[in-house]
Design a protein around this motif. Structure first.
Motif, mmCIF file in Angstrom:
data_model
loop_
_atom_site.group_PDB
_atom_site.id
_atom_site.type_symbol
_atom_site.label_atom_id
_atom_site.label_comp_id
_atom_site.label_asym_id
_atom_site.label_seq_id
_atom_site.Cartn_x
_atom_site.Cartn_y
_atom_site.Cartn_z
ATOM 1 N N ASP A 159 -37.277 14.382 -34.566
ATOM 2 C CA ASP A 159 -37.337 13.005 -34.726
ATOM 3 C C ASP A 159 -36.029 12.399 -34.686
ATOM 4 N N ASN A 160 -35.043 13.134 -35.318
ATOM 5 C CA ASN A 160 -33.508 12.771 -35.292
ATOM 6 C C ASN A 160 -33.329 12.660 -33.717
ATOM 7 N N LEU A 194 -27.005 19.691 -33.528
ATOM 8 C CA LEU A 194 -28.148 18.842 -33.512
ATOM 9 C C LEU A 194 -27.376 17.284 -32.980
ATOM 10 N N GLU A 195 -26.234 16.923 -33.505
ATOM 11 C CA GLU A 195 -25.796 15.749 -32.814
ATOM 12 C C GLU A 195 -25.301 15.783 -31.422
ATOM 13 N N LEU A 196 -25.089 16.870 -30.955
ATOM 14 C CA LEU A 196 -24.937 17.066 -29.376
ATOM 15 C C LEU A 196 -26.126 16.737 -28.835
ATOM 16 N N ALA A 197 -27.308 17.417 -29.193
ATOM 17 C CA ALA A 197 -28.599 17.057 -28.490
ATOM 18 C C ALA A 197 -28.851 15.597 -28.684
ATOM 19 N N ARG A 198 -28.504 14.883 -29.789
ATOM 20 C CA ARG A 198 -28.785 13.588 -30.217
ATOM 21 C C ARG A 198 -28.126 12.587 -29.142
ATOM 22 N N VAL A 199 -26.904 13.010 -29.033
ATOM 23 C CA VAL A 199 -25.933 12.358 -28.004
ATOM 24 C C VAL A 199 -26.382 12.221 -26.707
ATOM 25 N N MET A 200 -26.940 13.549 -26.336
ATOM 26 C CA MET A 200 -27.395 13.799 -24.880
ATOM 27 C C MET A 200 -28.780 12.970 -24.839
ATOM 28 N N MET A 201 -29.443 12.786 -25.570
ATOM 29 C CA MET A 201 -30.703 11.891 -25.492
ATOM 30 C C MET A 201 -30.509 10.546 -24.694
ATOM 31 N N ALA A 202 -29.293 10.016 -25.038
ATOM 32 C CA ALA A 202 -28.956 8.517 -24.481
ATOM 33 C C ALA A 202 -28.300 8.784 -23.114
#
Length: 265
Positions: A109-110, A172-180
């Motif tokens: 979800d994050n 996790l933050e690297l994955a989150r930023v890649m989502m954009a």
């Protein structure tokens, strides 16, 4: 490691340019007339002693702080007057030294929350176009799982983010930023607080993402990591750009040695 001239020479177009950027906080000159380019496809390091102005420079580039004067150009567009949200839409992503995931949400979800342009964000779409909302949700779910696999967190996808170690939160933050789908990522001290094993994973993931065509600018105090990863390095001291070059050139520069050992802040 490829040299700058081999892979990221002068002919590589800049994706981000800082031109004569100044930022004052009252009487403090935090960034003083700094200019540089971030070239497409490179991993560019930004180093300097504590108080050099690196984090303020990142804030200026990301749009969370406005420059007192000077220009910031992102993919040919002057963005100094735009906020962080607009710059995300232009392909600029940023991580932070201390990641702050939503602790009670799952990793999946994050990551999914970082998806851009979702129809479900608009209330009426959920009633008028539920099929589109559902389809985008399926696509975002699949993409988020792929990114969690990229950063080796798939097995924790359905666990709450609060269970993660500091290094896992960086992943996790690297994955989150890649989502954009960023074209350029500003990485703020990815090695800080990370154990040696996870640091190797982070280095490998940055290389993998860079090979996909994503450009990086990173602040880092871990000089070994900078030397291994970066094609070029910028050095700041006392709010100014001191020098730039390959990691090897910068390490031999007497101005850099003086800045670190001579007490520049």
């Amino acid at each position: 490691m490829s040299t700058t001239t081999e892979r990221h020479g002068e002919e590589a177009r800049p994706v981000l340019t800082a031109r004569n950027v100044v930022r004052r906080f009252g009487g403090l000159m935090a960034v003083n007339d700094v200019s540089f380019d971030v070239r497409q496809g490179e991993i560019l390091g930004l180093i300097g002693p504590n108080g050099a102005g690196k984090t303020t420079m990142f804030d200026l580039l990301a749009g969370s702080v406005a420059p007192s004067s000077g220009e910031i150009i992102l993919n040919g567009v002057a963005v100094a007057g735009e906020g962080a949200y607009r710059r995300i839409g232009r392909g600029l992503g940023r991580t932070f030294q201390i990641p702050r995931p939503f602790p009670n949400l799952t990793l999946l979800d994050n990551v999914m929350l970082a998806a851009q342009g979702q129809a479900g964000e608009r209330l009426l779409s959920n009633f008028l176009r539920p099929w589109k909302v559902a389809e985008q949700e399926r696509v975002a779910h699949a993409k988020a799982m792929e990114l969690l696999d990229l950063v080796h967190l798939t097995r924790l996808a359905h666990e709450p983010a609060r269970v993660l170690s500091g290094g896992q939160r960086k992943l996790l933050e690297l994955a989150r930023v890649m989502m954009a789908d960023p074209a350029l990522i500003l990485l703020d001290e990815p090695a800080a607080g990370v154990n040696a094993t996870l640091l190797e994973t982070i280095i490998d993931r940055i290389r993998d993402i860079n090979q996909r065509g994503v450009t990086f600018l990173l602040i880092e105090h871990n000089i070994d990591m900078v030397t291994r990863l970066c094609h070029r390095v910028l050095v700041m001291a006392s709010g100014q750009l001191l020098c730039e070059g390959t990691p090897e050139e910068v390490a031999r520069d007497p101005r850099v040695i003086e800045a670190y050992l001579g007490g520049a802040a």
